[in-house]
Design a protein around this motif. Structure first.
Motif, PDB file in Angstrom:
ATOM      1  N   ALA A 161      31.160   9.315  29.681  1.00 40.49           N
ATOM      2  CA  ALA A 161      29.929   9.338  30.464  1.00 40.49           C
ATOM      3  C   ALA A 161      28.892  10.300  29.909  1.00 40.49           C
ATOM      4  O   ALA A 161      27.718  10.236  30.291  1.00 40.49           O
ATOM      5  CB  ALA A 161      30.241   9.704  31.917  1.00 40.49           C
ATOM      6  N   GLU A 162      29.298  11.175  28.987  1.00 36.71           N
ATOM      7  CA  GLU A 162      28.405  12.214  28.489  1.00 36.71           C
ATOM      8  C   GLU A 162      27.868  11.934  27.093  1.00 36.71           C
ATOM      9  O   GLU A 162      27.202  12.780  26.505  1.00 36.71           O
ATOM     10  CB  GLU A 162      29.122  13.566  28.518  1.00 36.71           C
ATOM     11  N   ARG A 180      28.566   5.621  26.977  1.00 31.15           N
ATOM     12  CA  ARG A 180      27.861   4.869  28.036  1.00 31.15           C
ATOM     13  C   ARG A 180      27.613   3.428  27.607  1.00 31.15           C
ATOM     14  O   ARG A 180      27.651   2.515  28.431  1.00 31.15           O
ATOM     15  CB  ARG A 180      26.559   5.580  28.408  1.00 31.15           C
ATOM     16  N   ALA A 205      24.167  14.899  31.349  1.00 29.65           N
ATOM     17  CA  ALA A 205      24.882  13.680  31.734  1.00 29.65           C
ATOM     18  C   ALA A 205      24.632  13.358  33.198  1.00 29.65           C
ATOM     19  O   ALA A 205      24.251  14.239  33.980  1.00 29.65           O
ATOM     20  CB  ALA A 205      26.382  13.856  31.493  1.00 29.65           C
ATOM     21  N   PRO A 206      24.801  12.100  33.599  1.00 33.65           N
ATOM     22  CA  PRO A 206      24.714  11.762  35.029  1.00 33.65           C
ATOM     23  C   PRO A 206      25.677  12.634  35.824  1.00 33.65           C
ATOM     24  O   PRO A 206      26.853  12.748  35.467  1.00 33.65           O
ATOM     25  CB  PRO A 206      25.119  10.285  35.060  1.00 33.65           C
ATOM     26  N   GLN A 207      25.190  13.244  36.903  1.00 31.76           N
ATOM     27  CA  GLN A 207      25.989  14.226  37.620  1.00 31.76           C
ATOM     28  C   GLN A 207      26.880  13.626  38.699  1.00 31.76           C
ATOM     29  O   GLN A 207      27.768  14.307  39.216  1.00 31.76           O
ATOM     30  CB  GLN A 207      25.068  15.281  38.231  1.00 31.76           C
ATOM     31  N   THR A 208      26.636  12.382  39.062  1.00 29.01           N
ATOM     32  CA  THR A 208      27.480  11.711  40.052  1.00 29.01           C
ATOM     33  C   THR A 208      27.861  10.329  39.526  1.00 29.01           C
ATOM     34  O   THR A 208      27.231   9.817  38.586  1.00 29.01           O
ATOM     35  CB  THR A 208      26.756  11.559  41.401  1.00 29.01           C
ATOM     36  N   ASP A 267      27.493   7.508  41.098  1.00 29.29           N
ATOM     37  CA  ASP A 267      26.387   6.586  41.398  1.00 29.29           C
ATOM     38  C   ASP A 267      25.275   6.730  40.362  1.00 29.29           C
ATOM     39  O   ASP A 267      24.666   5.734  39.946  1.00 29.29           O
ATOM     40  CB  ASP A 267      25.832   6.850  42.806  1.00 29.29           C
ATOM     41  N   ALA A 268      25.018   7.965  39.937  1.00 29.01           N
ATOM     42  CA  ALA A 268      23.999   8.191  38.909  1.00 29.01           C
ATOM     43  C   ALA A 268      24.432   7.579  37.582  1.00 29.01           C
ATOM     44  O   ALA A 268      23.610   7.044  36.832  1.00 29.01           O
ATOM     45  CB  ALA A 268      23.739   9.684  38.744  1.00 29.01           C
ATOM     46  N   LEU A 269      25.729   7.636  37.291  1.00 29.50           N
ATOM     47  CA  LEU A 269      26.239   7.016  36.071  1.00 29.50           C
ATOM     48  C   LEU A 269      26.047   5.505  36.119  1.00 29.50           C
ATOM     49  O   LEU A 269      25.601   4.891  35.144  1.00 29.50           O
ATOM     50  CB  LEU A 269      27.716   7.353  35.888  1.00 29.50           C
ATOM     51  N   GLN A 321      23.867   3.843  37.766  1.00 27.84           N
ATOM     52  CA  GLN A 321      22.436   3.559  37.626  1.00 27.84           C
ATOM     53  C   GLN A 321      22.018   3.655  36.158  1.00 27.84           C
ATOM     54  O   GLN A 321      21.249   2.821  35.651  1.00 27.84           O
ATOM     55  CB  GLN A 321      21.624   4.536  38.467  1.00 27.84           C
ATOM     56  N   LYS A 322      22.543   4.658  35.462  1.00 27.98           N
ATOM     57  CA  LYS A 322      22.234   4.830  34.040  1.00 27.98           C
ATOM     58  C   LYS A 322      22.751   3.651  33.226  1.00 27.98           C
ATOM     59  O   LYS A 322      22.073   3.175  32.299  1.00 27.98           O
ATOM     60  CB  LYS A 322      22.881   6.123  33.543  1.00 27.98           C
TER      61      LYS A 322
END
Length: 203
Positions: free
Chosen positions: A136-137, A142, A168-171, A173-175, A177-178
């Motif tokens: 994820a980072e 991704r 990186a996306p912190q949650t 749900d944010a991941l 969305q990314k």
């Protein structure tokens, strides 16, 4: 733990401490502290691993690095058919873009670099084969995750999602969305490539 499990734990320290080729390696005290084993046990374990070619010890720093036996064995793993089949295409892409390219695989919540193709830019950040990073980072991670459905990604992180990098996306749900934004970005490029391939076959 068995001797084999202890040896595997020692090797995992190289990944946990982000020790890469050309760096000093891990110290005797690192193994004692991380494995919580008696010094006598660690001494015998490291000596055995060194004798069998699993580790090498720097004569000056006395630190340990990955040995020739494991490097030879890893070369077979890193040359799996999928990697070999894609190598020519990736090398051509790197020549066309002048960018450094990587072939990586997704394992759990991490990606592992299978092969690196150097670019031509003066400044390069080189990640060696075998290096692991949180999927994820990284942009490569991704991109691989974007191939999965939201349900598959949630299942992959069912044990909990935590990002160490502030970029990186912190949650979770944010991941997700990314990943959706990445899909929308990649789809037009993919369609152009498909159309170019179809047109080349018609000629």
């Amino acid at each position: 733990m068995t001797t084999l499990e202890n040896a595997a734990a020692v090797l995992k320290l190289f990944t946990q401490q982000r020790v890469m080729h050309g760096q000093p390696g891990i110290a005797f005290s690192d193994v004692v502290d991380q494995l919580a084993l008696p010094k006598s046990t660690v001494s015998r374990l490291l000596q055995t691993m060194e004798n069998q070619g699993m580790l090498e010890r720097d004569p000056d720093s006395r630190r340990y690095r990955i040995g020739a036996l494991l490097l030879a064995a890893s070369s077979h793993y890193l040359s799996m058919p999928l990697v070999d089949n894609l190598a020519a295409s990736m090398a051509q892409l790197c020549r066309q873009t002048a960018c450094t390219g990587y072939l990586s695989v997704l394992e759990g919540q991490e990606i592992m670099v299978m092969r690196m193709f150097p670019g031509r830019h003066f400044l390069q950040v080189v990640t060696p084969a075998g290096y692991r990073s949180p999927a994820a980072e990284t942009s490569v991670g991704r991109a691989i995750l974007a191939r999965e459905s939201d349900e598959q990604v949630r299942a992959r992180y069912a044990g909990g999602y935590r990002a160490a990098s502030p970029n990186a996306p912190q949650t979770l749900d944010a991941l997700l969305q990314k990943l959706q934004e990445l899909i929308l970005l990649i789809q037009p490029i993919f369609m152009v490539m498909v159309n170019q391939r179809l047109n080349s076959r018609k000629r």
